[in-house]
Design a protein around this motif. Structure first.
Motif, PDB file in Angstrom:
ATOM      1  N   MET A 151      55.955 128.872 -52.488  1.00 23.80           N
ATOM      2  CA  MET A 151      55.805 127.453 -52.764  1.00 23.80           C
ATOM      3  C   MET A 151      55.123 126.739 -51.594  1.00 23.80           C
ATOM      4  SD  MET A 151      56.425 125.303 -55.064  1.00 23.80           S
ATOM      5  CE  MET A 151      56.574 123.579 -55.344  1.00 23.80           C
ATOM      6  N   ILE A 152      55.507 127.071 -50.370  1.00 28.19           N
ATOM      7  CA  ILE A 152      54.902 126.439 -49.203  1.00 28.19           C
ATOM      8  C   ILE A 152      53.425 126.829 -49.098  1.00 28.19           C
ATOM      9  CG2 ILE A 152      54.940 126.351 -46.692  1.00 28.19           C
ATOM     10  CD1 ILE A 152      57.948 126.550 -46.831  1.00 28.19           C
ATOM     11  N   ALA A 153      53.110 128.071 -49.449  1.00 34.60           N
ATOM     12  CA  ALA A 153      51.719 128.521 -49.385  1.00 34.60           C
ATOM     13  C   ALA A 153      50.854 127.729 -50.358  1.00 34.60           C
ATOM     14  CB  ALA A 153      51.646 130.010 -49.691  1.00 34.60           C
ATOM     15  N   ILE A 154      51.371 127.474 -51.547  1.00 34.86           N
ATOM     16  CA  ILE A 154      50.620 126.703 -52.536  1.00 34.86           C
ATOM     17  C   ILE A 154      50.405 125.278 -52.034  1.00 34.86           C
ATOM     18  CG2 ILE A 154      50.700 125.730 -54.864  1.00 34.86           C
ATOM     19  CD1 ILE A 154      52.164 128.251 -55.733  1.00 34.86           C
ATOM     20  N   LEU A 155      51.430 124.689 -51.436  1.00 33.44           N
ATOM     21  CA  LEU A 155      51.293 123.342 -50.895  1.00 33.44           C
ATOM     22  C   LEU A 155      50.285 123.304 -49.751  1.00 33.44           C
ATOM     23  CD1 LEU A 155      54.969 122.062 -50.926  1.00 33.44           C
ATOM     24  CD2 LEU A 155      53.090 121.350 -52.400  1.00 33.44           C
ATOM     25  N   LEU A 156      50.278 124.325 -48.901  1.00 31.25           N
ATOM     26  CA  LEU A 156      49.305 124.377 -47.813  1.00 31.25           C
ATOM     27  C   LEU A 156      47.882 124.521 -48.334  1.00 31.25           C
ATOM     28  CD1 LEU A 156      51.162 126.557 -45.167  1.00 31.25           C
ATOM     29  CD2 LEU A 156      50.664 124.113 -45.066  1.00 31.25           C
ATOM     30  N   VAL A 157      47.697 125.346 -49.359  1.00 29.44           N
ATOM     31  CA  VAL A 157      46.369 125.513 -49.950  1.00 29.44           C
ATOM     32  C   VAL A 157      45.914 124.204 -50.589  1.00 29.44           C
ATOM     33  CG1 VAL A 157      45.092 126.672 -51.793  1.00 29.44           C
ATOM     34  CG2 VAL A 157      46.550 127.993 -50.254  1.00 29.44           C
ATOM     35  N   LEU A 158      46.803 123.525 -51.302  1.00 33.98           N
ATOM     36  CA  LEU A 158      46.440 122.250 -51.913  1.00 33.98           C
ATOM     37  C   LEU A 158      46.124 121.199 -50.856  1.00 33.98           C
ATOM     38  CD1 LEU A 158      48.952 122.036 -54.895  1.00 33.98           C
ATOM     39  CD2 LEU A 158      46.486 122.427 -54.993  1.00 33.98           C
ATOM     40  N   LEU A 178      44.942 121.829 -47.853  1.00 34.52           N
ATOM     41  CA  LEU A 178      43.654 122.219 -47.286  1.00 34.52           C
ATOM     42  C   LEU A 178      42.507 121.794 -48.192  1.00 34.52           C
ATOM     43  CD1 LEU A 178      42.210 123.752 -45.001  1.00 34.52           C
ATOM     44  CD2 LEU A 178      42.419 125.802 -46.405  1.00 34.52           C
ATOM     45  N   VAL A 179      42.661 122.000 -49.496  1.00 36.31           N
ATOM     46  CA  VAL A 179      41.627 121.591 -50.455  1.00 36.31           C
ATOM     47  C   VAL A 179      41.441 120.078 -50.416  1.00 36.31           C
ATOM     48  CG1 VAL A 179      41.114 121.419 -52.922  1.00 36.31           C
ATOM     49  CG2 VAL A 179      41.864 123.585 -51.949  1.00 36.31           C
ATOM     50  N   LEU A 180      42.531 119.351 -50.341  1.00 36.80           N
ATOM     51  CA  LEU A 180      42.457 117.891 -50.293  1.00 36.80           C
ATOM     52  C   LEU A 180      41.743 117.422 -49.027  1.00 36.80           C
ATOM     53  CD1 LEU A 180      43.322 115.253 -51.670  1.00 36.80           C
ATOM     54  CD2 LEU A 180      45.407 115.359 -50.330  1.00 36.80           C
ATOM     55  N   LEU A 183      39.574 119.171 -47.174  1.00 43.82           N
ATOM     56  CA  LEU A 183      38.159 119.543 -47.230  1.00 43.82           C
ATOM     57  C   LEU A 183      37.391 118.668 -48.212  1.00 43.82           C
ATOM     58  CD1 LEU A 183      38.351 123.430 -47.042  1.00 43.82           C
ATOM     59  CD2 LEU A 183      37.683 121.824 -45.251  1.00 43.82           C
ATOM     60  N   PHE A 184      37.990 118.332 -49.336  1.00 45.18           N
ATOM     61  CA  PHE A 184      37.326 117.450 -50.292  1.00 45.18           C
ATOM     62  C   PHE A 184      37.123 116.062 -49.691  1.00 45.18           C
ATOM     63  CE2 PHE A 184      37.635 114.184 -53.601  1.00 45.18           C
ATOM     64  CZ  PHE A 184      36.502 114.499 -54.327  1.00 45.18           C
ATOM     65  N   GLY A 185      38.145 115.566 -49.015  1.00 42.12           N
ATOM     66  CA  GLY A 185      38.036 114.255 -48.381  1.00 42.12           C
ATOM     67  C   GLY A 185      36.987 114.237 -47.284  1.00 42.12           C
ATOM     68  N   ALA A 186      36.939 115.290 -46.487  1.00 41.89           N
ATOM     69  CA  ALA A 186      35.943 115.374 -45.420  1.00 41.89           C
ATOM     70  C   ALA A 186      34.539 115.490 -46.001  1.00 41.89           C
ATOM     71  CB  ALA A 186      36.241 116.564 -44.515  1.00 41.89           C
ATOM     72  N   GLY A 187      34.405 116.260 -47.053  1.00 46.44           N
ATOM     73  CA  GLY A 187      33.091 116.393 -47.696  1.00 46.44           C
ATOM     74  C   GLY A 187      32.615 115.075 -48.272  1.00 46.44           C
ATOM     75  N   PHE A 188      33.513 114.342 -48.881  1.00 46.34           N
ATOM     76  CA  PHE A 188      33.161 113.037 -49.438  1.00 46.34           C
ATOM     77  C   PHE A 188      32.769 112.073 -48.325  1.00 46.34           C
ATOM     78  CE2 PHE A 188      34.335 108.789 -51.003  1.00 46.34           C
ATOM     79  CZ  PHE A 188      33.518 108.742 -52.118  1.00 46.34           C
ATOM     80  N   ALA A 189      33.524 112.075 -47.227  1.00 48.83           N
ATOM     81  CA  ALA A 189      33.222 111.182 -46.104  1.00 48.83           C
ATOM     82  C   ALA A 189      31.877 111.531 -45.477  1.00 48.83           C
ATOM     83  CB  ALA A 189      34.334 111.260 -45.059  1.00 48.83           C
TER      84      ALA A 189
END
Length: 56
Positions: A1-8, A10-12, A14-20
């Motif tokens: 469960m913690i791994a899934i939260l960490l991956v999510l 990380l995706v959030l 990276l998406f935010g940084a890419g948008f910025a």
């Protein structure tokens, strides 16, 4: 469960940084266009020559 939260998380991040970064590229392009327009449309001095194109 913690791994899934960490991956999510990380995706959030990276998406935010890419948008910025994409927004910053558009802002940089707009500033470049405005600078070029100011460079090309700068006024002349009383002697008829072009003035300085920089402010410092």
């Amino acid at each position: 469960m913690i791994a899934i939260l960490l991956v999510l998380l990380l995706v959030l991040i990276l998406f935010g940084a890419g948008f910025a970064v994409k927004i910053l590229w558009w802002i940089a392009l707009a500033v470049l266009v405005l600078w070029l327009l100011g460079f090309l449309m700068r006024g002349t001095t009383s002697a008829g020559s072009r003035g300085r194109w920089y402010r410092w």
